[in-house]
Write a protein that holds these residues in place. Structure first.
Motif, PDB file in Angstrom:
ATOM      1  N   THR A  10       0.832  -1.207   0.000  1.00 25.17           N
ATOM      2  CA  THR A  10       0.000   0.000   0.000  1.00 25.17           C
ATOM      3  C   THR A  10       0.868   1.260   0.000  1.00 25.17           C
ATOM      4  OG1 THR A  10      -0.121  -0.020   2.405  1.00 25.17           O
ATOM      5  CG2 THR A  10      -1.885  -1.161   1.231  1.00 25.17           C
ATOM      6  N   LEU A  11       2.152   1.077  -0.228  1.00 22.07           N
ATOM      7  CA  LEU A  11       3.074   2.210  -0.171  1.00 22.07           C
ATOM      8  C   LEU A  11       2.707   3.297  -1.185  1.00 22.07           C
ATOM      9  CD1 LEU A  11       5.695   3.366   1.074  1.00 22.07           C
ATOM     10  CD2 LEU A  11       6.896   2.309  -0.830  1.00 22.07           C
ATOM     11  N   GLU A  23      -0.120   4.010  -2.520  1.00 17.73           N
ATOM     12  CA  GLU A  23      -1.355   4.700  -2.112  1.00 17.73           C
ATOM     13  C   GLU A  23      -1.089   5.639  -0.935  1.00 17.73           C
ATOM     14  OE1 GLU A  23      -5.084   6.130  -1.883  1.00 17.73           O
ATOM     15  OE2 GLU A  23      -4.258   4.923  -3.503  1.00 17.73           O
ATOM     16  N   ARG A  24      -0.303   5.181   0.019  1.00 18.31           N
ATOM     17  CA  ARG A  24       0.005   6.003   1.196  1.00 18.31           C
ATOM     18  C   ARG A  24       0.886   7.203   0.864  1.00 18.31           C
ATOM     19  NH1 ARG A  24      -0.051   2.970   6.539  1.00 18.31           N
ATOM     20  NH2 ARG A  24      -1.315   1.160   6.099  1.00 18.31           N
ATOM     21  N   CYS A  25       1.692   7.067  -0.168  1.00 23.63           N
ATOM     22  CA  CYS A  25       2.634   8.124  -0.525  1.00 23.63           C
ATOM     23  C   CYS A  25       2.265   8.770  -1.860  1.00 23.63           C
ATOM     24  CB  CYS A  25       4.047   7.550  -0.597  1.00 23.63           C
ATOM     25  SG  CYS A  25       4.615   6.824   0.923  1.00 23.63           S
ATOM     26  N   LYS A  26       0.987   8.844  -2.162  1.00 25.17           N
ATOM     27  CA  LYS A  26       0.566   9.350  -3.480  1.00 25.17           C
ATOM     28  C   LYS A  26       0.927  10.812  -3.708  1.00 25.17           C
ATOM     29  CE  LYS A  26      -4.114   9.845  -1.761  1.00 25.17           C
ATOM     30  NZ  LYS A  26      -5.413   9.242  -1.769  1.00 25.17           N
TER      31      LYS A  26
END
Length: 111
Positions: free
Chosen positions: A11-12, A14-17
């Motif tokens: 989910t990296l 998405e978390r760092c978009k």
């Protein structure tokens, strides 16, 4: 070898978009579970993140902090000892006894 029971999706991204793609790629490289995919400090410095505008930052703009680790204190003490030793070799009459033996100061004052 350890393998998870179920594969999972990272989910990296998405978390760092809000981060630049080059930054997320670099983070993914460092967080890779597979050793052969994991980055090194040298490979990081050559990554797109550090060569694409806007640049990460100008190193001269980074704050400077005084050393505060024990190893830094030991290094500073060693440098001080070398300087005192060099001075004593040049002019042995001018060196005080406490410079030759750091414990002599405490012993002479504890009486």
């Amino acid at each position: 070898m350890f393998k998870p029971q179920q594969p999972y999706e990272s989910t990296l991204r998405e978390r760092c978009k809000e981060f630049p793609k080059s930054a997320v790629n670099l983070i993914e490289t460092f967080l890779s579970i597979e050793p052969y995919k994991r980055g090194t400090a040298s490979s990081a410095l050559e990554s797109e993140y550090f060569t694409t505008k806007p640049y990460a930052c100008d190193p001269s703009s980074l704050p400077k902090y005084p050393p505060n680790k024990e190893i830094d204190a030991k290094f500073r003490e060693e440098v001080r000892r070398r300087k005192v030793s060099a001075v004593s070799m040049k002019n042995p009459r001018r060196v005080h006894k406490t410079h030759l033996d750091p414990t002599s100061f405490w012993h002479s004052n504890s009486v």
